[in-house]
Design a protein around this motif. Structure first.
Motif, mmCIF file in Angstrom:
data_model
loop_
_atom_site.group_PDB
_atom_site.id
_atom_site.type_symbol
_atom_site.label_atom_id
_atom_site.label_comp_id
_atom_site.label_asym_id
_atom_site.label_seq_id
_atom_site.Cartn_x
_atom_site.Cartn_y
_atom_site.Cartn_z
ATOM 1 N N ILE A 325 -26.981 8.499 -15.956
ATOM 2 C CA ILE A 325 -26.537 8.675 -17.340
ATOM 3 C C ILE A 325 -25.022 8.509 -17.389
ATOM 4 C CG2 ILE A 325 -26.495 10.209 -19.341
ATOM 5 C CD1 ILE A 325 -28.852 11.711 -18.028
ATOM 6 N N GLU A 326 -24.585 7.560 -18.201
ATOM 7 C CA GLU A 326 -23.149 7.314 -18.388
ATOM 8 C C GLU A 326 -22.825 7.402 -19.875
ATOM 9 O OE1 GLU A 326 -19.947 3.603 -18.236
ATOM 10 O OE2 GLU A 326 -22.039 3.273 -17.666
ATOM 11 N N CYS A 327 -21.829 8.214 -20.222
ATOM 12 C CA CYS A 327 -21.309 8.221 -21.595
ATOM 13 C C CYS A 327 -20.108 7.278 -21.616
ATOM 14 C CB CYS A 327 -20.905 9.634 -22.016
ATOM 15 S SG CYS A 327 -20.310 9.737 -23.716
ATOM 16 N N PHE A 328 -20.268 6.124 -22.292
ATOM 17 C CA PHE A 328 -19.240 5.089 -22.167
ATOM 18 C C PHE A 328 -18.324 4.979 -23.383
ATOM 19 C CE2 PHE A 328 -22.960 2.882 -23.859
ATOM 20 C CZ PHE A 328 -22.439 2.086 -24.871
ATOM 21 N N GLN A 329 -18.639 5.686 -24.462
ATOM 22 C CA GLN A 329 -17.702 5.727 -25.588
ATOM 23 C C GLN A 329 -17.943 7.002 -26.381
ATOM 24 O OE1 GLN A 329 -17.223 3.482 -29.689
ATOM 25 N NE2 GLN A 329 -16.748 2.027 -28.061
ATOM 26 N N GLN A 330 -16.865 7.562 -26.916
ATOM 27 C CA GLN A 330 -16.995 8.783 -27.707
ATOM 28 C C GLN A 330 -15.944 8.813 -28.803
ATOM 29 O OE1 GLN A 330 -16.361 12.010 -24.968
ATOM 30 N NE2 GLN A 330 -14.218 11.529 -24.630
ATOM 31 N N GLY A 331 -16.296 9.462 -29.901
ATOM 32 C CA GLY A 331 -15.370 9.675 -31.002
ATOM 33 C C GLY A 331 -15.719 10.985 -31.671
ATOM 34 N N ASN A 332 -14.724 11.759 -32.028
ATOM 35 C CA ASN A 332 -14.979 13.090 -32.551
ATOM 36 C C ASN A 332 -15.371 13.045 -34.024
ATOM 37 O OD1 ASN A 332 -15.230 15.837 -32.289
ATOM 38 N ND2 ASN A 332 -13.146 16.173 -31.592
ATOM 39 N N ALA A 333 -15.999 14.112 -34.458
ATOM 40 C CA ALA A 333 -16.244 14.347 -35.874
ATOM 41 C C ALA A 333 -15.056 15.118 -36.453
ATOM 42 C CB ALA A 333 -17.530 15.139 -36.049
ATOM 43 N N TYR A 334 -15.057 15.268 -37.780
ATOM 44 C CA TYR A 334 -14.037 16.099 -38.405
ATOM 45 C C TYR A 334 -14.562 16.603 -39.737
ATOM 46 C CZ TYR A 334 -12.323 13.599 -42.529
ATOM 47 O OH TYR A 334 -12.203 13.065 -43.775
ATOM 48 N N ASP A 335 -13.977 17.673 -40.235
ATOM 49 C CA ASP A 335 -14.345 18.225 -41.540
ATOM 50 C C ASP A 335 -13.195 19.111 -42.011
ATOM 51 O OD1 ASP A 335 -15.524 19.218 -43.815
ATOM 52 O OD2 ASP A 335 -17.130 20.302 -42.781
ATOM 53 N N ILE A 336 -12.545 18.739 -43.120
ATOM 54 C CA ILE A 336 -11.457 19.580 -43.647
ATOM 55 C C ILE A 336 -11.954 20.510 -44.754
ATOM 56 C CG2 ILE A 336 -9.672 17.906 -43.017
ATOM 57 C CD1 ILE A 336 -9.512 17.162 -46.013
ATOM 58 N N GLY A 337 -13.212 20.335 -45.169
ATOM 59 C CA GLY A 337 -13.770 21.204 -46.205
ATOM 60 C C GLY A 337 -13.520 20.658 -47.599
ATOM 61 N N GLU A 338 -14.474 20.891 -48.478
ATOM 62 C CA GLU A 338 -14.377 20.323 -49.823
ATOM 63 C C GLU A 338 -13.373 21.041 -50.716
ATOM 64 O OE1 GLU A 338 -17.911 21.072 -52.412
ATOM 65 O OE2 GLU A 338 -18.755 21.911 -50.569
ATOM 66 N N ASP A 339 -12.851 22.195 -50.274
ATOM 67 C CA ASP A 339 -11.881 22.930 -51.085
ATOM 68 C C ASP A 339 -10.437 22.700 -50.646
ATOM 69 O OD1 ASP A 339 -13.909 24.105 -52.641
ATOM 70 O OD2 ASP A 339 -14.239 25.649 -51.115
ATOM 71 N N HIS A 340 -10.214 21.790 -49.694
ATOM 72 C CA HIS A 340 -8.847 21.525 -49.242
ATOM 73 C C HIS A 340 -8.027 20.959 -50.399
ATOM 74 C CE1 HIS A 340 -5.454 19.815 -47.053
ATOM 75 N NE2 HIS A 340 -5.796 20.590 -46.041
ATOM 76 N N PRO A 341 -6.725 21.287 -50.491
ATOM 77 C CA PRO A 341 -5.894 20.800 -51.611
ATOM 78 C C PRO A 341 -5.902 19.286 -51.799
ATOM 79 C CG PRO A 341 -4.742 22.553 -50.453
ATOM 80 C CD PRO A 341 -5.988 22.277 -49.666
ATOM 81 N N ILE A 342 -5.954 18.492 -50.710
ATOM 82 C CA ILE A 342 -5.946 17.040 -50.896
ATOM 83 C C ILE A 342 -7.268 16.579 -51.503
ATOM 84 C CG2 ILE A 342 -6.715 16.536 -48.525
ATOM 85 C CD1 ILE A 342 -4.380 14.392 -50.778
ATOM 86 N N VAL A 343 -8.358 17.248 -51.162
ATOM 87 C CA VAL A 343 -9.653 16.914 -51.768
ATOM 88 C C VAL A 343 -9.609 17.222 -53.260
ATOM 89 C CG1 VAL A 343 -12.124 17.392 -51.764
ATOM 90 C CG2 VAL A 343 -10.869 17.319 -49.598
ATOM 91 N N THR A 344 -9.093 18.394 -53.597
ATOM 92 C CA THR A 344 -8.997 18.800 -55.001
ATOM 93 C C THR A 344 -8.119 17.840 -55.796
ATOM 94 O OG1 THR A 344 -9.271 21.112 -54.341
ATOM 95 C CG2 THR A 344 -8.368 20.692 -56.521
ATOM 96 N N CYS A 345 -7.005 17.417 -55.191
ATOM 97 C CA CYS A 345 -6.080 16.521 -55.884
ATOM 98 C C CYS A 345 -6.704 15.144 -56.101
ATOM 99 C CB CYS A 345 -4.781 16.406 -55.091
ATOM 100 S SG CYS A 345 -3.461 15.530 -55.959
ATOM 101 N N VAL A 346 -7.316 14.576 -55.062
ATOM 102 C CA VAL A 346 -7.958 13.264 -55.208
ATOM 103 C C VAL A 346 -9.069 13.339 -56.246
ATOM 104 C CG1 VAL A 346 -9.335 11.512 -54.030
ATOM 105 C CG2 VAL A 346 -7.365 12.500 -52.871
ATOM 106 N N ARG A 347 -9.831 14.416 -56.205
ATOM 107 C CA ARG A 347 -10.937 14.572 -57.164
ATOM 108 C C ARG A 347 -10.414 14.612 -58.603
ATOM 109 N NH1 ARG A 347 -15.931 18.834 -56.183
ATOM 110 N NH2 ARG A 347 -17.511 17.526 -57.181
#
Length: 422
Positions: A325-347
């Motif tokens: 078993i070889e893991c040959f590529q990876q990329g992380n997830a992310y979540d800033i939450g729907e109540d973050h100020p930038i989300v509120t501003c864009v919305r």
């Protein structure tokens, strides 16, 4: 905003023509980003940023500087593939905003297009061409918004950092190089195609290569051998059960359940021989909560390996000859939450410009938002014109009205988030 809206109406054709010009440039990556043709698009973007007063930093990603980073994708050449970062200094007292857009597109092919992929055309209100959706329309919208503010003589209070990066389609080394150079802001928007929905989260991924061994023999006497392809098929059936169980047990407010996808399989050497080897590539997409202590997807990776160990332990041949078993590529997830100020501003900006309340969704694939959020201390939201459903497709397109609405939204976002000078 009255003067801005008048200027937007006056410059409508300019904004469409700029997108056409950008789409006409073949900035495709080659061999999954190991090489690329982004320079032609980067030169147009650089000249546009310069025309609105941005200070330009033009640099090629440095493999030596990135090597050893958990998100680094090795084996890519960046000769003649510069990142372009334009910084528009604010008057002071406002919040900074980063726009991150990738200049690269996937190869187009030639068959089945309504128009040649690098000769963009508008048909029934849709602008067709490779990269129109993913993501030249988003980057162009933000650039045309900056041009509009410049033409209106509006000075922002906060800084704007515009990153036009290479090799996003190859894994994100372009954005990673910007992070390692120290670029950061109070918030960022990546105008990936979201249909002008707002996405404050995306999935992470792990790509595995799993090699099964067998015992070759003439196929007429197959019971005397061990078929590596059969072992791989048994494994795939077991992984489908794992995926079904995760769909029940692993939930997120706006992301789909984790998925396992079999993407490449190679097995056997001869039609008359029981296969000695079978190699399977498999992708796993996972939620942000699966990363622990900075180790990308470590929790779900451990669960997957436990499931594989149980499967192997139930088979005498595999117990004695376990798959590699070889893991040959990876990329992380992310979540800033729907109540973050930038989300509120864009919305709020979108609602003001379009008259509708935009949806909060999550992106089922990955994007460079994880790099800005996780490594540049820059909370990031995804929002741009076009649908991800036709990204990378034949007859890729962006609705023209949606693109123009994005220009309007970015004008409002720059003034609302960054503030304006007195």
């Amino acid at each position: 905003m009255d003067s801005i809206e008048r200027k937007l109406a006056e410059r409508r054709e300019r904004h469409i023509d700029f997108l056409k010009q950008l789409v006409s440039l073949n900035s495709s990556v080659i061999d999954m980003g190991r090489r690329g043709n982004e320079l032609c698009a980067q030169e147009l973007i650089e000249s546009t940023l310069s025309s609105v007063g941005a200070d330009i930093d033009r640099f090629e990603p440095d493999n030596d500087a990135m090597r050893g980073h958990p998100e680094y994708n090795p084996g890519h050449s960046y000769e003649g593939r510069p990142n372009i970062v334009g910084v528009i200094k604010g008057a002071g007292g406002g919040r900074s905003l980063m726009i991150n857009a990738h200049a690269d597109v996937v190869p187009a092919g030639a068959e089945g297009w309504l128009c040649p992929p690098y000769e963009p055309r508008i048909i029934d209100g849709r602008l067709y061409g490779r990269g129109a959706c993913d993501m030249k329309a988003g980057g162009a919208a933000a650039l045309m918004a900056l041009e509009t503010l410049h033409e209106c003589g509006i000075k922002l209070a906060g800084d704007v950092i515009f990153e036009s990066v290479v090799d996003e389609e190859g894994g994100g080394n372009g954005t990673l190089a910007c992070c390692l150079k120290g670029y950061k802001a109070d918030a960022a928007v990546i105008p990936e195609p979201t249909g002008l929905s707002i996405m404050p989260a995306h999935m992470g991924w792990l790509f595995y290569r799993i090699t099964f061994s067998g015992k070759p023999i003439h196929c007429a006497f197959k019971w005397k051998g061990v078929n590596a392809v059969d072992k791989c098929l048994d494994f795939m059936c077991r992984m489908r059960e794992v995926e079904r169980n995760w769909a029940i047990s692993k939930r997120h407010p706006y992301l789909p359940p984790p998925t396992l996808c079999f993407t490449v399989i190679h097995g056997g050497d001869s039609s008359s021989t029981v296969p000695e080897k079978c190699v399977l590539d498999m992708s796993l997409h996972f939620h942000p909560c699966e990363t622990e202590n900075g180790r990308i997807g470590s929790r779900i990776d451990a669960q997957l390996r436990d499931e594989i160990a149980r499967f192997v332990g139930s088979d005498p041949w595999l117990s004695a000859n376990p798959p590699q078993i070889e893991c040959f590529q990876q990329g992380n997830a992310y979540d800033i939450g729907e109540d973050h100020p930038i989300v509120t501003c864009v919305r709020g900006c979108l609602e003001s410009c379009t008259g509708r309340r935009p949806e909060i969704q999550g992106l089922a694939s990955g994007a460079d938002a994880r790099l800005l959020t996780n490594f540049a201390d820059t909370p990031t939201v995804l929002c741009g014109p076009g649908s991800i459903d036709n990204a990378h497709s034949i007859n890729e397109y962006v609705p023209v009205d949606e693109y123009l609405a994005a220009v309007h939204m970015f004008c409002k976002l720059f003034t609302e988030w960054c503030g304006t000078a007195e």
